[in-house]
Design an enzyme around this catalytic site. Structure first.
Site, PDB file in Angstrom:
ATOM      1  N   SER A  79      18.535 -24.349  68.568  1.00  0.00           N
ATOM      2  CA  SER A  79      17.233 -25.003  68.757  1.00  0.00           C
ATOM      3  C   SER A  79      16.916 -24.921  70.257  1.00  0.00           C
ATOM      4  O   SER A  79      17.800 -24.605  71.058  1.00  0.00           O
ATOM      5  CB  SER A  79      17.299 -26.459  68.303  1.00  0.00           C
ATOM      6  OG  SER A  79      18.338 -27.110  68.996  1.00  0.00           O
ATOM      7  N   LEU A  80      15.655 -25.146  70.604  1.00  0.00           N
ATOM      8  CA  LEU A  80      15.221 -24.882  71.976  1.00  0.00           C
ATOM      9  C   LEU A  80      14.999 -26.182  72.747  1.00  0.00           C
ATOM     10  O   LEU A  80      14.498 -27.157  72.199  1.00  0.00           O
ATOM     11  CB  LEU A  80      13.895 -24.107  71.951  1.00  0.00           C
ATOM     12  CG  LEU A  80      13.943 -22.706  71.366  1.00  0.00           C
ATOM     13  CD1 LEU A  80      12.533 -22.164  71.183  1.00  0.00           C
ATOM     14  CD2 LEU A  80      14.770 -21.772  72.236  1.00  0.00           C
ATOM     15  N   GLU A 113       6.694 -15.270  73.817  1.00  0.00           N
ATOM     16  CA  GLU A 113       6.132 -15.111  72.464  1.00  0.00           C
ATOM     17  C   GLU A 113       5.491 -16.427  72.024  1.00  0.00           C
ATOM     18  O   GLU A 113       5.778 -17.480  72.610  1.00  0.00           O
ATOM     19  CB  GLU A 113       7.261 -14.748  71.482  1.00  0.00           C
ATOM     20  CG  GLU A 113       8.019 -13.489  71.875  1.00  0.00           C
ATOM     21  CD  GLU A 113       9.330 -13.330  71.110  1.00  0.00           C
ATOM     22  OE1 GLU A 113       9.558 -14.073  70.139  1.00  0.00           O
ATOM     23  OE2 GLU A 113      10.139 -12.484  71.520  1.00  0.00           O
ATOM     24  N   LYS A 132       4.995 -19.679  69.657  1.00  0.00           N
ATOM     25  CA  LYS A 132       5.900 -20.520  68.862  1.00  0.00           C
ATOM     26  C   LYS A 132       5.164 -20.941  67.584  1.00  0.00           C
ATOM     27  O   LYS A 132       4.276 -21.776  67.598  1.00  0.00           O
ATOM     28  CB  LYS A 132       6.340 -21.749  69.665  1.00  0.00           C
ATOM     29  CG  LYS A 132       7.459 -22.528  69.001  1.00  0.00           C
ATOM     30  CD  LYS A 132       8.040 -23.573  69.951  1.00  0.00           C
ATOM     31  CE  LYS A 132       9.217 -24.316  69.312  1.00  0.00           C
ATOM     32  NZ  LYS A 132       8.819 -25.131  68.127  1.00  0.00           N
ATOM     33  N   ASP A 142      -2.001  -3.250  41.758  1.00  0.00           N
ATOM     34  CA  ASP A 142      -1.619  -3.982  40.536  1.00  0.00           C
ATOM     35  C   ASP A 142      -1.360  -3.020  39.370  1.00  0.00           C
ATOM     36  O   ASP A 142      -0.445  -3.243  38.572  1.00  0.00           O
ATOM     37  CB  ASP A 142      -2.726  -4.976  40.153  1.00  0.00           C
ATOM     38  CG  ASP A 142      -2.851  -6.098  41.193  1.00  0.00           C
ATOM     39  OD1 ASP A 142      -3.900  -6.764  41.232  1.00  0.00           O
ATOM     40  OD2 ASP A 142      -1.879  -6.265  41.978  1.00  0.00           O
TER      41      ASP A 142
HETATM   42  N1  LIG Z   1       9.142 -16.265  69.061  1.00  0.00           N
HETATM   43  C1  LIG Z   1      10.163 -17.110  68.879  1.00  0.00           C
HETATM   44  O1  LIG Z   1      11.273 -16.928  69.338  1.00  0.00           O
HETATM   45  C2  LIG Z   1       9.923 -18.319  68.062  1.00  0.00           C
HETATM   46  C3  LIG Z   1       8.690 -18.476  67.429  1.00  0.00           C
HETATM   47  N2  LIG Z   1       8.426 -19.567  66.678  1.00  0.00           N
HETATM   48  C4  LIG Z   1       9.338 -20.548  66.516  1.00  0.00           C
HETATM   49  N3  LIG Z   1       9.019 -21.622  65.762  1.00  0.00           N
HETATM   50  C5  LIG Z   1      10.621 -20.442  67.126  1.00  0.00           C
HETATM   51  C6  LIG Z   1      11.713 -21.360  67.054  1.00  0.00           C
HETATM   52  C7  LIG Z   1      12.784 -20.920  67.747  1.00  0.00           C
HETATM   53 BR1  LIG Z   1      14.461 -21.830  67.862  1.00  0.00          BR
HETATM   54  S1  LIG Z   1      12.522 -19.415  68.496  1.00  0.00           S
HETATM   55  C8  LIG Z   1      10.898 -19.328  67.895  1.00  0.00           C
END
Ligand SMILES: NC(=O)c1cnc(N)c2cc(Br)sc12
Length: 320
Positions: A83-84, A114, A116, A38
């Site tokens: 979107s997935l 990974e 989500k 700071d």
């Molecule tokens: N690791 C990732 O790719 C990932 C992580 N968190 C999410 N909410 C999403 C959404 C998409 Br679309 S990809 C992804």
């Protein structure tokens, strides 16, 4: 100090503040105290007030903007945000694997898995290493310009550690569980309506017309994909995530590569319980074909990539 000495001191302070922001908010390994940080920031702000012509958009002093927007401008993503499709159990993942392998006959396939993150998807654009725009996902093709608000998120670098000419990067802005609990306590004391969950709280905090409100909401972010990019050609998803880390982005540490779907299934199921010990909410895992050449070959359906799927946790048994 004469003008040239002030300019040099401003540059020196900026480099120090960017570095210590990276140590604290991206690596979670601070090297100096908050008080020292700071003090440097106050010195930078006072020198910039003496010479406003030295102020640049990537200066650490510019994280919290002044004016309140009237509304959000609509902006077009450089590349659409996908979107997935969802997988609700092992059978769906096996079906996904069969489909991927049938489209890649005779090829080895690796999956990168990974977490989500349950937040608000954002897209950031960096020109020559400087953050120039932040946007919500919107409909995937256009989103709302929330640049002033994303700049208040300390986990998001204003300047990359090694610049590339152009980079569009995607990730999730989220509110940590503890920050969510504290925010709702405050709102309860003030008789304000509570947020239902951290995702709504993050979305509500980012879609504020006043960035000073966003700045108070203790948001963070993990980056996990790129859109348009000039100056880099990654070969795999795993390599891409390492590159994002080197650039100075905060990337989720739980990433694994597997060469068969049974190991992917076991890993996903191992997170059913482990997720409750995380300091942020996840609503599943994301499984991606690791080779970017194979991602290219697999392409997209109308709305989703054929090379990725979201594994969703079974609905939580409501606590009786
Ligand atoms: N690791 C990732 O790719 C990932 C992580 N968190 C999410 N909410 C999403 C959404 C998409 Br679309 S990809 C992804």
């Amino acid at each position: 100090m004469d003008k040239e000495a002030v300019r040099k001191r401003i540059e020196e302070l900026r480099a120090l503040l960017h570095y210590h922001n990276y140590r604290y908010y991206v690596l979670d390994q601070p090297e100096i105290s908050d008080a020292e940080y700071d003090r440097m920031l106050r010195e930078l702000i006072s020198l910039e007030q003496q010479y406003p012509e030295f102020i640049t958009p990537d200066s650490p002093s510019q994280r919290v903007g002044g004016e309140v927007a009237k509304e959000f401008r609509e902006v077009a993503h450089l590349k659409p945000m996908y979107s997935l499709d969802n997988a609700f159990g092992p059978e769906d993942l096996k079906e996904f694997d069969r489909r991927v392998r049938s489209l890649l006959p005779g090829q080895e396939v690796e999956y990168e898995v990974e977490l989500k993150i349950d937040g608000l998807a954002i897209s950031l654009v960096y020109e020559n290493g400087v953050l120039v725009r932040g946007a919500t996902r919107g409909n995937g093709t256009t989103g709302e310009d929330i640049t002033a608000n994303v700049k208040t998120i300390k986990a998001i670098p204003l300047k990359l550690r090694n610049p590339v000419p152009l980079l569009e990067v995607r990730g999730e802005a989220y509110m940590p569980k503890e920050s969510f609990a504290r925010l709702n306590e405050q709102r309860e004391e003030r008789g304000e309506p509570l947020f239902a969950n951290p995702r709504n709280a993050a979305a509500g905090s980012l879609r504020q017309l006043d960035p000073k409100v966003t700045a108070e909401r203790d948001l963070s972010a993990f980056m996990y994909a790129i859109g348009e990019v000039q100056g880099y050609e990654p070969k795999t998803q795993a390599e891409l995530m390492e590159w994002l880390l080197e650039l100075g982005f905060r990337v989720n540490p739980y990433r694994e590569v597997f060469n068969n779907i049974d190991d992917v299934i076991n890993y996903c199921q191992s997170w059913h319980e482990k997720r409750f010990s995380l300091p942020y909410v996840i609503d599943g895992l994301v499984i991606k074909v690791n080779s970017l050449a194979q991602q290219e070959a697999l392409g997209f359906t109308a709305k989703s990539p054929r090379w990725a799927i979201a594994y969703k946790f079974p609905a939580e048994i409501a606590e009786t």
